[in-house]
Design a protein around this motif. Structure first.
Motif, short mmCIF file in Angstrom:
data_model
loop_
_atom_site.label_atom_id
_atom_site.label_comp_id
_atom_site.label_asym_id
_atom_site.label_seq_id
_atom_site.Cartn_x
_atom_site.Cartn_y
_atom_site.Cartn_z
N UNK A 236 5.53 -2.49 7.82
CA UNK A 236 3.94 -2.55 8.25
C UNK A 236 3.19 -3.76 7.90
N UNK A 237 4.04 -4.96 7.02
CA UNK A 237 3.19 -5.92 6.88
C UNK A 237 3.06 -6.82 8.38
N UNK A 238 3.94 -6.57 9.35
CA UNK A 238 3.67 -7.03 10.73
C UNK A 238 2.77 -6.23 11.52
N UNK A 239 3.17 -4.94 11.40
CA UNK A 239 2.27 -4.01 12.09
C UNK A 239 0.65 -3.88 11.82
N UNK A 240 0.61 -3.85 10.47
CA UNK A 240 -0.80 -3.96 9.90
C UNK A 240 -0.85 -5.22 9.28
N UNK A 241 -0.65 -6.29 9.97
CA UNK A 241 -0.80 -7.68 9.48
C UNK A 241 -2.33 -7.71 8.94
N UNK A 242 -3.25 -7.90 9.67
CA UNK A 242 -4.64 -8.17 9.48
C UNK A 242 -5.16 -7.35 8.24
N UNK A 243 -4.73 -5.98 8.12
CA UNK A 243 -5.42 -5.41 7.07
C UNK A 243 -4.57 -6.15 5.75
N UNK A 244 -3.33 -6.17 5.78
CA UNK A 244 -2.47 -6.88 4.74
C UNK A 244 -3.13 -8.35 4.21
N UNK A 245 -3.31 -9.28 5.18
CA UNK A 245 -3.86 -10.44 4.82
C UNK A 245 -5.11 -10.34 4.39
N UNK A 246 -5.87 -9.08 4.93
CA UNK A 246 -7.23 -9.27 4.26
C UNK A 246 -7.28 -8.98 2.73
N UNK A 247 -6.31 -8.14 2.51
CA UNK A 247 -6.24 -7.75 0.97
C UNK A 247 -5.71 -8.75 0.02
N UNK A 248 -4.67 -9.44 0.70
CA UNK A 248 -4.29 -10.61 -0.23
C UNK A 248 -5.15 -11.61 -0.37
N UNK A 249 -6.05 -11.99 0.64
CA UNK A 249 -6.92 -12.84 0.62
C UNK A 249 -8.00 -12.47 -0.43
N UNK A 250 -8.41 -11.29 -0.40
CA UNK A 250 -9.36 -10.83 -1.26
C UNK A 250 -8.88 -10.83 -2.76
N UNK A 251 -7.57 -10.47 -2.96
CA UNK A 251 -7.23 -10.65 -4.46
C UNK A 251 -7.07 -12.08 -4.81
N UNK A 252 -6.73 -12.86 -3.91
CA UNK A 252 -6.54 -14.19 -4.29
C UNK A 252 -7.81 -14.73 -4.49
#
Length: 255
Positions: free
Chosen positions: A227-243
């Protein structure tokens, strides 16, 4: 390039570095597409273990201690600014061990550890017959069952002659690891999972909270094990928010 740790984009004014570790059999290129989706405040780095991609001529490592002995000195020079770690599947366990090693050495602690698609180390069971000990044919059958390796690769003897030693060594890194409960991390831990990944459900992911004295949480995304590849944009948005929250509020971060 033959370096173990390398950047995908140079951002000298970034306030934070994100270091990503790949799944078993994978390489740094798994994260290449992430660089353009992360904001300018995050500089993306990735680990390229030996034996794959542009390091295909370097023998792969089959023991966690050997991998850490190479990783720690390669990562320490990057700790001149806040950093976070992300690991998927096997990479999650390696990222956790790396975070503990850096913390023990007082070299630095990540502002957050992101673990993805992985059973936490304290409940990981090694099969009665470890996967890294299977014959080539048996391991190929298992790879076919997992569905992560293209059939064209599985059917190509020359490609498999290169790939099998790598996947076998990566599996051995996790399966031969001797679990030590201490020390616990002090940083926040966020665990990610795929809703269609039957091997790692949300109840299992929640137990990543046991590896730290800091806050923890888990989040599920649509998709299977990758899923980190198929749902990449959502995963990266969450990482960005948390960082972003971590950089504002310090190591304790937000759960």
């Amino acid at each position: 390039m033959t370096t173990l740790v390398r950047p995908f984009v140079h951002r000298p004014h970034a306030s934070m570095r994100l270091l990503c570790l790949p799944h078993a059999g994978g390489g740094a290129s798994a994260y290449r597409g992430w660089a353009t989706e992360l904001p300018d405040g995050i500089e993306l780095w990735a680990v390229q273990p030996p034996g794959r991609e542009d390091r295909v001529m370097t023998p792969p490592l089959a023991h966690m201690d050997d991998l850490l002995n190479d990783l720690v000195p390669a990562v320490v020079p990057l700790l001149d600014r806040p950093f976070a770690l992300f690991g998927h599947s096997m990479g999650a366990v390696v990222a956790w061990e790396l975070a503990r090693a850096l913390q023990q050495l007082e070299a630095g602690s990540p502002v957050r550890l992101f673990v993805s698609g992985s059973v936490p180390p304290q409940i990981r069971d090694v099969p009665e017959r470890p996967l890294h000990t299977l014959s080539d044919d048996e391991l190929c059958d298992r790879l076919r069952e997992w569905g992560a390796t293209p059939e064209a690769v599985l059917a190509d003897p020359e490609l498999m002659a290169l790939f099998l030693p790598v996947i076998r060594a990566d599996l051995a890194v996790v399966e031969s690891r001797v679990h030590r409960t201490e020390p616990l991390l002090t940083c926040p831990v966020t665990a990610y999972g795929g809703t269609e990944d039957g091997s790692v459900g949300s109840d299992v992911l929640a137990r990543w909270g046991e590896v730290t004295t800091g806050p923890s949480n888990c989040r599920m995304f649509p998709g299977d094990h990758f899923f980190p590849h198929s749902a990449r944009s959502a995963v990266l948005a969450d990482i960005t928010d948390r960082l972003g929250a971590d950089s504002l509020y310090g190591k304790a971060g937000t759960a």
